[in-house]
Every structure is written in C-alpha cells, then in structure tokens.
Design an enzyme around this catalytic site. Structure first.
Site, PDB file in Angstrom:
ATOM      1  CG  HIS A  72     -40.109  -7.639 -28.858  1.00  0.00           C
ATOM      2  ND1 HIS A  72     -39.882  -6.687 -27.911  1.00  0.00           N
ATOM      3  CD2 HIS A  72     -41.451  -7.833 -28.884  1.00  0.00           C
ATOM      4  CE1 HIS A  72     -41.038  -6.321 -27.373  1.00  0.00           C
ATOM      5  NE2 HIS A  72     -41.996  -7.015 -27.939  1.00  0.00           N
ATOM      6  N   PRO A 293     -29.251  -8.238 -14.806  1.00  0.00           N
ATOM      7  CG  PRO A 293     -31.128  -7.264 -13.827  1.00  0.00           C
ATOM      8  CD  PRO A 293     -29.723  -7.652 -13.541  1.00  0.00           C
ATOM      9  CE  LYS A 297     -27.889 -12.851 -23.891  1.00  0.00           C
ATOM     10  NZ  LYS A 297     -29.019 -13.042 -24.769  1.00  0.00           N
TER      11      LYS A 297
HETATM   12  P1  RFL Z   1     -34.767 -19.521  -9.355  1.00  0.00           P
HETATM   13  O1  RFL Z   1     -35.816 -18.903 -10.254  1.00  0.00           O
HETATM   14  O2  RFL Z   1     -34.179 -18.681  -8.290  1.00  0.00           O
HETATM   15  O3  RFL Z   1     -35.432 -20.832  -8.715  1.00  0.00           O
HETATM   16  C1  RFL Z   1     -34.794 -21.548  -7.679  1.00  0.00           C
HETATM   17  C2  RFL Z   1     -35.861 -22.242  -6.857  1.00  0.00           C
HETATM   18  O4  RFL Z   1     -35.216 -23.017  -5.841  1.00  0.00           O
HETATM   19  C3  RFL Z   1     -35.920 -22.826  -4.613  1.00  0.00           C
HETATM   20  N1  RFL Z   1     -35.023 -23.124  -3.487  1.00  0.00           N
HETATM   21  C4  RFL Z   1     -35.043 -24.284  -2.789  1.00  0.00           C
HETATM   22  N2  RFL Z   1     -35.813 -25.377  -2.909  1.00  0.00           N
HETATM   23  C5  RFL Z   1     -35.577 -26.399  -2.026  1.00  0.00           C
HETATM   24  N3  RFL Z   1     -34.647 -26.348  -1.038  1.00  0.00           N
HETATM   25  C6  RFL Z   1     -33.874 -25.264  -0.884  1.00  0.00           C
HETATM   26  N4  RFL Z   1     -32.954 -25.212   0.096  1.00  0.00           N
HETATM   27  C7  RFL Z   1     -34.049 -24.172  -1.788  1.00  0.00           C
HETATM   28  N5  RFL Z   1     -33.454 -22.960  -1.931  1.00  0.00           N
HETATM   29  C8  RFL Z   1     -34.060 -22.349  -2.951  1.00  0.00           C
HETATM   30  C9  RFL Z   1     -36.380 -21.380  -4.678  1.00  0.00           C
HETATM   31  O5  RFL Z   1     -37.473 -21.117  -3.800  1.00  0.00           O
HETATM   32  C10 RFL Z   1     -36.766 -21.256  -6.144  1.00  0.00           C
HETATM   33  O6  RFL Z   1     -38.115 -21.604  -6.368  1.00  0.00           O
HETATM   34  O7  RFL Z   1     -33.537 -20.114 -10.201  1.00  0.00           O
HETATM   35  P2  RFL Z   1     -33.504 -20.785 -11.668  1.00  0.00           P
HETATM   36  O8  RFL Z   1     -34.583 -21.824 -11.804  1.00  0.00           O
HETATM   37  O9  RFL Z   1     -32.100 -21.137 -11.904  1.00  0.00           O
HETATM   38  O10 RFL Z   1     -33.945 -19.601 -12.679  1.00  0.00           O
HETATM   39  C11 RFL Z   1     -33.139 -18.459 -12.851  1.00  0.00           C
HETATM   40  C12 RFL Z   1     -34.024 -17.251 -13.227  1.00  0.00           C
HETATM   41  O11 RFL Z   1     -35.078 -17.141 -12.307  1.00  0.00           O
HETATM   42  C13 RFL Z   1     -33.197 -15.942 -13.246  1.00  0.00           C
HETATM   43  O12 RFL Z   1     -31.941 -16.150 -13.838  1.00  0.00           O
HETATM   44  C14 RFL Z   1     -33.910 -14.814 -14.040  1.00  0.00           C
HETATM   45  O13 RFL Z   1     -35.095 -14.399 -13.392  1.00  0.00           O
HETATM   46  C15 RFL Z   1     -32.981 -13.619 -14.237  1.00  0.00           C
HETATM   47  N6  RFL Z   1     -33.636 -12.486 -14.924  1.00  0.00           N
HETATM   48  C16 RFL Z   1     -33.785 -12.482 -16.291  1.00  0.00           C
HETATM   49  N7  RFL Z   1     -33.389 -13.536 -17.029  1.00  0.00           N
HETATM   50  C17 RFL Z   1     -33.618 -13.565 -18.377  1.00  0.00           C
HETATM   51  O14 RFL Z   1     -33.203 -14.531 -19.036  1.00  0.00           O
HETATM   52  N8  RFL Z   1     -34.275 -12.543 -19.044  1.00  0.00           N
HETATM   53  C18 RFL Z   1     -34.733 -11.453 -18.368  1.00  0.00           C
HETATM   54  O15 RFL Z   1     -35.361 -10.584 -18.979  1.00  0.00           O
HETATM   55  C19 RFL Z   1     -34.468 -11.367 -16.943  1.00  0.00           C
HETATM   56  N9  RFL Z   1     -34.882 -10.317 -16.224  1.00  0.00           N
HETATM   57  C20 RFL Z   1     -34.074 -11.384 -14.178  1.00  0.00           C
HETATM   58  C21 RFL Z   1     -34.696 -10.299 -14.874  1.00  0.00           C
HETATM   59  C22 RFL Z   1     -33.924 -11.339 -12.795  1.00  0.00           C
HETATM   60  C23 RFL Z   1     -34.360 -10.222 -12.099  1.00  0.00           C
HETATM   61  N10 RFL Z   1     -34.166 -10.214 -10.698  1.00  0.00           N
HETATM   62  C24 RFL Z   1     -35.256 -10.161  -9.797  1.00  0.00           C
HETATM   63  C25 RFL Z   1     -32.870 -10.562 -10.178  1.00  0.00           C
HETATM   64  C26 RFL Z   1     -35.144  -9.192 -14.196  1.00  0.00           C
HETATM   65  C27 RFL Z   1     -34.939  -9.132 -12.804  1.00  0.00           C
HETATM   66  C28 RFL Z   1     -35.369  -7.868 -12.111  1.00  0.00           C
HETATM   67  C1  PHB Z   2     -38.057  -7.544 -18.103  1.00  0.00           C
HETATM   68  O1  PHB Z   2     -38.239  -7.834 -16.905  1.00  0.00           O
HETATM   69  O2  PHB Z   2     -39.008  -7.361 -18.889  1.00  0.00           O
HETATM   70  C2  PHB Z   2     -36.680  -7.397 -18.610  1.00  0.00           C
HETATM   71  C3  PHB Z   2     -35.613  -7.433 -17.710  1.00  0.00           C
HETATM   72  C4  PHB Z   2     -34.327  -7.289 -18.192  1.00  0.00           C
HETATM   73  C5  PHB Z   2     -34.102  -7.084 -19.556  1.00  0.00           C
HETATM   74  C6  PHB Z   2     -35.161  -7.065 -20.441  1.00  0.00           C
HETATM   75  C7  PHB Z   2     -36.456  -7.225 -19.964  1.00  0.00           C
HETATM   76  O3  PHB Z   2     -32.849  -6.910 -20.030  1.00  0.00           O
END
Ligand code: RFL
Ligand code: PHB
Length: 409
Positions: A72, A293, A297
């Site tokens: 993109h 979100p 980032k």
């Molecule tokens: P995670 O993905 O939460 O993984 C942590 C893992 O640790 C496990 N865990 C344990 N394991 C062993 N012992 C324990 N006591 C434990 N406690 C927990 C968990 O089960 C899990 O598997 O953290 P990590 O790896 O730091 O990754 C972070 C990302 O997942 C997160 O920042 C993103 O998803 C945020 N996010 C977005 N980030 C982007 O860069 N671009 C995006 O477009 C974006 N969109 C989003 C998002 C997050 C969203 N939500 C659901 C908050 C959109 C949404 C809606």
């Molecule tokens: C996505 O889940 O596709 C997503 C979430 C947050 C953004 C952009 C894309 O800012």
C-alpha cells in the site's frame, strides 16, 4: 534442561525473536500458555512497516508475505462527507506498508520454527520466573503433570499485556504510564471484497470507523463502540448498517456486505512500563507497552523490540555488554514516538463523549492535515514507521531511567 534464552510467549514477538536468535546460533526454547491452534486462530493486526518486513527477512520468514502481502502506497481519510488521500509513498521518500494478517505471519513463524526443529512447549499455563537478578535465571513449569526446570542465561518476556513476566518484577522497580480511552473497537471479518484498494480511516459524527482488508477477497472493518457493548449486541445487520452510516456517500454506495466470519471487541489503551530490562529478564512487545490500534503500530513495535533485543544478545555472546545495557533506552525512545502518533491519531479520529469543542478542533486539524503538505508528510513519516536508531546511540531523554539498576552481566 538448559538453554541460552528462555522465551515466554509464542506470539509474534516470541516467535520472531526465537527465529532471529536461532539464525545467530543462539539456542532458545519458547513456552506458550495457550494451544498452538488458539494462538493461530487470533485475529489481530494487518499492517506491516518495512522495518518489520526486513526483520522477518533477516529471520528467513518472508517468502509468503512477499508473495501474498498487499503493498500500500497510500491511505485515505474520510470526514465531513468527503474522502482525502494521503500519498505515503511520495511523502515519505518512496516508502510503503504491507497489508498482511498477523494470523498469517504467526503461522509462517510457527511453521519456520517447527521446520528448524526448535523446542516449543504449548499449553504450559503455570510458568514462573526465578533468579533473573543473578547470572543464572531459571524458568519453572509443569508439562504433562511433571515439573520442568529450565536453566538459562536470559529470560525474554514476550508474553503480551496479561503475561507473567512483567508481573514477576517488583512493583517498585517499574514505572507505569497509562491512558485509557472511553470506547472500544468492534471488529468484523468477512469474505467480501474490500471497499477499496487502500485503507480508509473515518471520522464521522457517529464515531470512528476503519475499512481494512486481509486480501483482495477478505475485508476487515471496525466501528468505535461503547466499552460496555459486547459482540452479542452487534448482529451483522447492525454492524453493516452502522458502518454505512459513518461512511461518506460514495464509499457507502460501494460497500459490499456479507456474513461475518469473526467478530471481536478490542478496548483501546496506551500503556508503557519502564524500564524493559531487569537484570537478565528482558521485556519485548505488548508485555512492555500497548498502543491503541489506530496507528497500526503494536505488532510493528513488537518486531522492532525483538530486532533490537536479538542484536543486544548477539553482542553479549560476542563479548560486548553495551547492547544489553542500552536495550531498554534504545527501545523506549522509539516506543514513545509510536505512543505519541497512536494517541494523536486516536484523539483526531474518534468521537469523545460530551466534547463539542474537541469535535470542532478535530475538524480544524483534519482540514489542516489534508491541506498542508508538511502535515501530510509528518503523518506519512510516522505511518510508514520511523527509522531504527543505530545500536550505539549516545542516549536521549529516556536514558538514566531505572534501566541499569539491576545489572548482572
Ligand atoms: P501477543 O500477540 O499478545 O503474544 C503474547 C503471547 O504470550 C502468551 N502468554 C503466555 N505464555 C506463557 N506463559 C504465560 N504466563 C503467558 N501469558 C501470555 C499469549 O498466549 C500469547 O500467545 O504479544 P506480542 O507477541 O508482543 O505481539 C503484539 C501484537 O500481537 C499486538 O501489538 C498487535 O496485534 C496490535 N495490533 C496491531 N498492531 C500493528 O502493528 N498493526 C495493526 O494493524 C494492528 N491492529 C492490533 C490491531 C491489535 C488489536 N487488538 C485485538 C488489540 C488490531 C486490533 C483489533
Ligand atoms: C487491521 O486490522 O487491518 C488494521 C487495524 C488497525 C489499523 C489498520 C489496520 O490501524
């Protein structure tokens, strides 16, 4: 059992770190509370910065995302009934983002780990951390009813916001900075063609909306909703109807709806825990910080943290300790800039209850943003992702924090 680095958490941070360390010949074990299927079923992020893609390339896990990721070069904003395009590519000196689901990325990393024959223990809910303020930390848990004890050089806390690692640190050693927002995002995934070729961020009198995608045939949409709502309150009909109401007329006419394949509610929060190193425990990703979100980032910060952590650990095993000494400050300088951008974009695009003055300011700022080349360039620079500073940066405002208080080398 013995390993060099015990990694807690098999999300993107833990799995990417494991792969980067393995490539540098550093032995590691990943421990995960949930099942492999649960981890692979979580629907989350979608937008990858170029730095994240290059970290994945360094880990040797970029073949599918280069084939299937959607490049993109712009994003769109909708407010006051009109759409405006921000040309990320031109304004950022030729950079872009890649749309590729976190679910797919986690699958690629999980498969690469299995193919390399690296140890991963899933479904271990009782991990405890010991002696990380010494040079001989340990991790204990049970597997199949039997106690397991891992002796290691370092523990990497990649276990997300609700994990055990940050919770194992003495509260007095942590400084927490936090902001909660009075709303969440209801997300819907559907096998329908995306609204457009680019993401659309919407500020409307009824609240924020986002039209995103996972592929040319799979769409991801979000609408701002009260925190007290639950998925049960949002039938597919209600979701599509509300989304259409928030779009400008041209976009509303183009929206193609269909049955949802997933729906979930995400609360919005800004959170930073400082420092990110406690002796031989190093936090990375959501374990140390959360962004709302809106700026896309969270996953990207997790990737840049572990890139910096892998560099610091490689230096350590080559006999240099400065990488580990600077790890926390180096990460935090980048994290705070992403916190600022995510907070700013959230404040600009969402409807805040009982704040008509704020609503007029949002409008003025949105008009300024789309009307000023300088403002659009600042947006583009942040959206595509700020550069990683070199390993031996002399230090900034975050240095001198509690980062070097516990320092067993
Ligand atoms: P995670 O993905 O939460 O993984 C942590 C893992 O640790 C496990 N865990 C344990 N394991 C062993 N012992 C324990 N006591 C434990 N406690 C927990 C968990 O089960 C899990 O598997 O953290 P990590 O790896 O730091 O990754 C972070 C990302 O997942 C997160 O920042 C993103 O998803 C945020 N996010 C977005 N980030 C982007 O860069 N671009 C995006 O477009 C974006 N969109 C989003 C998002 C997050 C969203 N939500 C659901 C908050 C959109 C949404 C809606
Ligand atoms: C996505 O889940 O596709 C997503 C979430 C947050 C953004 C952009 C894309 O800012």
């Amino acid at each position: 059992m013995r390993t060099q680095v015990a990694i807690v958490g098999a999300g993107p941070a833990g799995l990417l770190l494991g792969q980067l360390l393995h490539r540098s010949g550093i032995d590691n074990i990943v421990l995960e509370r949930r099942s492999r299927e649960h981890v692979l079923g979580r629907i989350r992020a979608g937008v990858l910065e170029e730095i994240t893609v290059s970290a994945l390339a360094e880990a040797g896990v970029d073949a599918r995302l280069r084939r299937e990721g959607l490049r993109h070069e712009g994003v769109q904003l909708s407010f006051g009934g009109e759409r405006h395009r921000i040309d990320l590519h031109r304004l950022s000196g030729g950079r872009h983002v890649l749309v590729y689901g976190q679910t797919e990325l986690t699958r690629d990393l999980t498969e690469a780990r299995a193919a390399s024959g690296l140890a991963t223990d899933y479904e271990v809910p009782d991990v405890t951390l010991h002696a990380f303020d010494t040079t001989h930390p340990q991790v204990h848990y049970t597997r199949g009813g039997r106690p397991v004890r891992i002796e290691c050089d370092f523990i990497a806390g990649c276990d997300g916001f609700h994990g055990v690692c940050r919770a194992s640190v003495a509260p007095a050693a942590l400084r927490i900075y936090e902001r909660a927002y009075p709303f969440g995002w209801m997300g819907l995934l559907a096998d329908t063609p995306p609204l457009d070729d680019e993401l659309l961020y919407v500020n409307s009198p009824r609240g924020f909306a986002l039209c995103s995608m996972r592929s040319r045939t799979r769409s991801r949409y979000y609408v701002q909703c009260p925190l007290t709502d639950s998925v049960r309150d949002w039938s597919d009909e209600r979701f599509w109807g509300e989304l259409r109401e928030r779009l400008d007329p041209g976009s509303a006419a183009r929206l193609i709806t269909g049955p949802s394949i997933e729906k979930s509610l995400a609360p919005l929060r800004s959170f930073v825990a400082e420092p990110m190193r406690f002796g031989r425990l190093l936090l990375a990703g959501d374990a140390a910080h959360i962004v709302p979100p809106t700026g896309a980032k969270g996953l990207n910060l997790a990737a840049s943290d572990v890139l910096m952590l892998s560099q610091a650990l490689e230096e350590h095993y080559r006999g240099r300790s400065s990488g580990l000494a600077h790890y926390s400050d180096r990460c935090l300088r980048r994290i705070w800039k992403a916190e600022r951008f995510s907070w700013w974009l959230t404040s600009l695009l969402h409807r805040f209850p009982d704040d008509e003055f704020g609503g007029r300011l949002q409008h003025a700022e949105l008009e300024y943003l789309v009307g000023s080349e300088a403002a659009r360039a600042a947006f583009a620079e942040n959206y595509v992702g700020l550069a990683l500073e070199p390993p031996d940066h002399p230090g900034g405002p975050a240095s001198g924090a509690a980062g070097s208080r516990h320092d067993p080398q």
